[in-house]
Design a protein around this motif. Structure first.
Motif, mmCIF file in Angstrom:
data_model
loop_
_atom_site.group_PDB
_atom_site.id
_atom_site.type_symbol
_atom_site.label_atom_id
_atom_site.label_comp_id
_atom_site.label_asym_id
_atom_site.label_seq_id
_atom_site.Cartn_x
_atom_site.Cartn_y
_atom_site.Cartn_z
ATOM 1 N N THR A 117 -2.645 44.549 70.628
ATOM 2 C CA THR A 117 -3.606 45.239 69.888
ATOM 3 C C THR A 117 -4.939 44.478 69.866
ATOM 4 N N GLU A 118 -5.895 44.919 69.929
ATOM 5 C CA GLU A 118 -7.306 44.320 69.942
ATOM 6 C C GLU A 118 -7.331 44.123 68.334
ATOM 7 N N PRO A 119 -7.669 42.836 68.088
ATOM 8 C CA PRO A 119 -7.609 42.323 66.556
ATOM 9 C C PRO A 119 -8.697 43.362 65.759
ATOM 10 N N GLU A 120 -10.080 43.507 66.172
ATOM 11 C CA GLU A 120 -11.086 44.106 65.407
ATOM 12 C C GLU A 120 -10.659 45.735 65.333
ATOM 13 N N PRO A 178 -3.486 35.717 71.615
ATOM 14 C CA PRO A 178 -3.327 34.584 71.196
ATOM 15 C C PRO A 178 -4.532 33.943 70.620
ATOM 16 N N GLY A 179 -4.417 33.369 69.390
ATOM 17 C CA GLY A 179 -5.980 32.787 68.859
ATOM 18 C C GLY A 179 -6.356 33.541 67.775
ATOM 19 N N THR A 180 -5.628 34.595 67.627
ATOM 20 C CA THR A 180 -6.107 35.595 66.601
ATOM 21 C C THR A 180 -5.778 34.780 65.064
ATOM 22 N N ALA A 181 -4.793 34.565 64.883
ATOM 23 C CA ALA A 181 -4.205 33.730 63.717
ATOM 24 C C ALA A 181 -5.398 32.826 63.240
ATOM 25 N N GLU A 182 -6.227 32.074 64.080
ATOM 26 C CA GLU A 182 -7.215 31.134 63.743
ATOM 27 C C GLU A 182 -8.178 31.802 62.765
ATOM 28 N N GLY A 183 -8.471 32.932 63.046
ATOM 29 C CA GLY A 183 -9.564 33.596 62.281
ATOM 30 C C GLY A 183 -9.251 34.657 61.401
ATOM 31 N N PRO A 197 2.550 33.233 74.883
ATOM 32 C CA PRO A 197 2.319 33.235 73.625
ATOM 33 C C PRO A 197 1.217 34.350 73.120
ATOM 34 N N CYS A 198 1.582 34.936 71.792
ATOM 35 C CA CYS A 198 0.754 35.706 71.227
ATOM 36 C C CYS A 198 0.738 35.542 69.767
ATOM 37 N N ASP A 199 -0.120 36.274 69.173
ATOM 38 C CA ASP A 199 0.036 36.333 67.705
ATOM 39 C C ASP A 199 0.747 37.530 67.036
#
Length: 123
Positions: free
Chosen positions: A96-99, A51-56, A9-11
């Motif tokens: 891709t790194e979210p920040e 994964p987990g990026t969508a949460e924040g 899984p990924c976002d």
């Protein structure tokens, strides 16, 4: 990432295509960019993020959903009706790194605003 046959899984962060294309260029110049999708109409781009990026994720003008992605998807895009702008085999990172993506998208908005203000006055 080892190929186990399972799709991890990924976002997916989706943005308008114009902003996304600028962000891809910014990321390529300064950092690494992971796989990037485009929809068939050319209206949006989607960046594969961890994964987990969508949460924040709360960047106005974009959306983030959970999906499968990264190099585990192989040649098949994880979203129906899309294709690869930057395919997984063309990247050195799986996501891709979210920040960094957030910073590139912010910069893209500012650059495009300058271009849009200049358009009527430029020959």
């Amino acid at each position: 990432m080892a190929d186990t046959g399972e799709v991890e899984p990924c976002d997916l962060v989706t943005v308008p295509a114009r902003q996304g294309l600028e962000a891809v260029d910014i990321l390529r110049l300064r950092h690494d960019v992971g796989p990037v999708l485009h929809d068939q109409e050319g209206d949006t781009l989607g960046f594969i993020v961890p994964p987990g990026t969508a949460e924040g994720w709360d960047l106005p003008g974009s959306a983030c959903i959970q999906t499968c992605g990264g190099s585990a998807c192989g040649t098949q895009p994880p979203v129906t009706g899309s294709g690869w702008l930057v395919p997984p085999e063309g990247t050195v990172v799986d996501t891709t790194e979210p920040e960094r993506l957030r910073a590139a998208l912010d910069e893209a908005v500012r650059l495009l605003a300058v271009v849009d203000r200049c358009q009527p006055r430029c020959p």
